[in-house]
Scaffold this motif. Structure first.
Motif, short mmCIF file in Angstrom:
data_model
loop_
_atom_site.label_atom_id
_atom_site.label_comp_id
_atom_site.label_asym_id
_atom_site.label_seq_id
_atom_site.Cartn_x
_atom_site.Cartn_y
_atom_site.Cartn_z
N GLN A 101 0.97 -1.18 0.07
CA GLN A 101 -0.09 0.17 -0.14
C GLN A 101 0.92 1.35 0.07
O GLN A 101 2.05 1.25 0.48
N ASP A 102 0.50 2.42 -0.83
CA ASP A 102 1.07 3.65 -0.60
C ASP A 102 0.54 4.38 0.72
O ASP A 102 -0.25 3.93 1.48
N SER A 103 1.12 5.63 0.71
CA SER A 103 0.40 6.39 1.78
C SER A 103 -0.83 6.70 1.80
O SER A 103 -1.59 7.23 2.43
N SER A 104 -1.75 6.61 0.69
CA SER A 104 -3.08 6.57 0.91
C SER A 104 -3.76 5.48 1.60
O SER A 104 -4.94 5.56 1.61
N GLY A 105 -2.98 4.28 1.52
CA GLY A 105 -3.81 3.28 2.33
C GLY A 105 -4.62 2.42 1.30
O GLY A 105 -5.20 1.44 1.69
N ILE A 106 -4.35 2.61 0.12
CA ILE A 106 -4.98 1.92 -0.84
C ILE A 106 -4.23 0.73 -1.52
O ILE A 106 -3.29 1.04 -2.06
N ALA A 107 -4.63 -0.39 -1.59
CA ALA A 107 -3.69 -1.38 -2.33
C ALA A 107 -3.72 -1.29 -3.73
O ALA A 107 -4.67 -1.02 -4.44
N PRO A 108 -2.59 -1.52 -4.44
CA PRO A 108 -2.45 -1.36 -6.02
C PRO A 108 -3.38 -2.18 -6.67
O PRO A 108 -3.93 -1.51 -7.62
N ARG A 109 -3.99 -3.49 -6.11
CA ARG A 109 -4.78 -4.21 -7.06
C ARG A 109 -6.27 -4.06 -6.77
O ARG A 109 -6.98 -4.64 -7.46
N GLN A 110 -6.46 -3.00 -5.66
CA GLN A 110 -7.87 -2.83 -5.53
C GLN A 110 -8.64 -1.83 -6.48
O GLN A 110 -7.97 -1.08 -7.19
N PRO A 111 -9.77 -1.80 -6.69
CA PRO A 111 -10.40 -0.84 -7.54
C PRO A 111 -10.12 0.58 -7.28
O PRO A 111 -10.14 0.95 -5.96
N CYS A 112 -9.96 1.47 -8.08
CA CYS A 112 -9.75 2.72 -7.78
C CYS A 112 -10.79 3.31 -7.11
O CYS A 112 -11.82 3.35 -7.95
N PRO A 113 -10.71 4.27 -6.13
CA PRO A 113 -11.73 4.73 -5.58
C PRO A 113 -12.47 5.96 -6.34
O PRO A 113 -13.68 6.31 -5.87
N CYS A 114 -11.81 6.20 -7.36
CA CYS A 114 -12.49 7.28 -8.19
C CYS A 114 -13.62 6.81 -9.03
O CYS A 114 -14.53 7.80 -9.65
N GLY A 115 -13.87 5.47 -8.84
CA GLY A 115 -15.03 5.11 -9.93
C GLY A 115 -14.58 4.75 -11.14
O GLY A 115 -15.54 4.29 -12.04
N SER A 116 -13.45 4.75 -11.58
CA SER A 116 -13.05 4.67 -13.03
C SER A 116 -13.20 3.13 -13.49
O SER A 116 -13.36 2.74 -14.76
#
Length: 318
Positions: free
Chosen positions: A16-31
């Motif tokens: 995970q980077d500093s955002s706390g989001i794992a790279p393989r998770q769906p992007c939270p922007c909804g793209s």
């Protein structure tokens, strides 16, 4: 902790980077892309969607209603900056983000496609644009390129946070045009299409809207309370048989909009919207009393079962 466990946990942290989001998770922007291929890519900007964009505004619930389901509505924006009066509008001609009519009246649209993950930021951009625009100017879309400076503003930075927002509901979109003028060209076509799509709607209380959807009418009520507390209060009323607005009404379910819960009731459409106003007011009083009782009186077993039933009644509006 074993060496193997320590290594495993270290890999998780590194994944995970500093955002706390794992790279393989769906992007939270909804793209629809994975985070590593979207905002988490090299040079990408971490721009997590703002779940409650109107939080802190005195008119939060009304703004959500105008943004989500009121077909034709306007509201004066209580600005603390600029010399021009700005009116928020549900929909503008050709779905513009903002415009200044020929008579100098300025509008900012609410039901538009957002270009960022913060609706409040996009609205602030549109407001800043419209404050300096000339009569006849139109802003088709709003996005980062319309930022007036290096520090992005939000709507909360431009308005009186304590001022209420009074929504006016209209039966059509004739308010698009200055009084006495006739639309032409694309504006006339857009006006005709917009008028034909309107569902009859009336405001019968604060952020409470009667909507005639055809086969039945509904009450859609944006509530300011935290979802867990509101559901507990509704469950308490449900267990007591007090969740309706009177004969001809039935609790249908709820949906979430911009961080708040919107309960919905089915209503007998043979009755006029005004005939439901008193029932809605009385229901509001019961909800307030139920909310106030939660600290002193935890939910009973019957009320918890009622809450579980309410949780399963999520609906989608169209």
């Amino acid at each position: 902790m074993s060496r193997r466990s320590a290594v495993k946990n270290a890999r998780k942290v590194k994944a995970q980077d500093s955002s706390g989001i794992a790279p393989r998770q769906p992007c939270p922007c909804g793209s629809g892309k994975r985070y590593k291929a979207c905002h988490g890519s090299a040079g990408g900007v971490v721009d997590v969607p703002v779940a409650r964009p109107f939080e802190g505004l005195g008119g939060e619930c009304e703004l959500i209603a105008l943004r989500e389901f009121v077909p034709s509505g306007t509201a004066k924006l209580p600005l603390v900056t600029g010399d021009r009066e700005v009116t928020l509008a549900t929909v503008l001609p050709m779905a513009a983000a903002a415009l200044v009519r020929a008579d100098g009246v300025a509008f900012v649209g609410l039901q538009v496609q957002t270009r960022s993950n913060d609706i409040s930021r996009d609205l602030a951009r549109a407001v800043r644009w419209v404050l300096d625009a000339e009569p006849g100017d139109v802003l088709p879309v709003v996005g980062p390129e319309t930022d007036p400076g290096d520090k992005p503003e939000r709507l909360q930075d431009l308005v009186d946070l304590d001022a209420p927002i009074e929504a006016a509901v209209h039966s059509d979109f004739t308010w698009w045009m200055p009084e006495g003028s006739e639309p032409s060209g694309e504006v006339a076509l857009s006006l005709e299409r917009a008028n034909s799509a309107i569902l009859p709607t009336e405001r019968i209380g604060p952020a409470a809207y009667w909507v005639d959807a055809g086969e039945k009418a509904h009450l859609r009520w944006v509530r300011p309370e935290p979802e867990e507390q509101l559901l507990a209060a509704l469950a308490r009323l449900s267990a007591r048989g007090e969740l309706g607005l009177g004969e001809g009404s039935r609790y249908a379910g709820s949906f979430r909009a911009h961080g708040l819960l919107v309960p919905v009731w089915d209503l007998d459409r043979e009755l006029h919207a005004r005939e439901w106003a008193e029932g809605a007011e009385q229901l509001g009083v019961r909800i307030e009393r139920a909310l106030a009782s939660l600290d002193a009186e935890p939910l009973t077993g019957e009320e918890r079962r009622a809450r579980d039933g309410l949780l399963g009644r999520q609906i989608t509006i169209r």
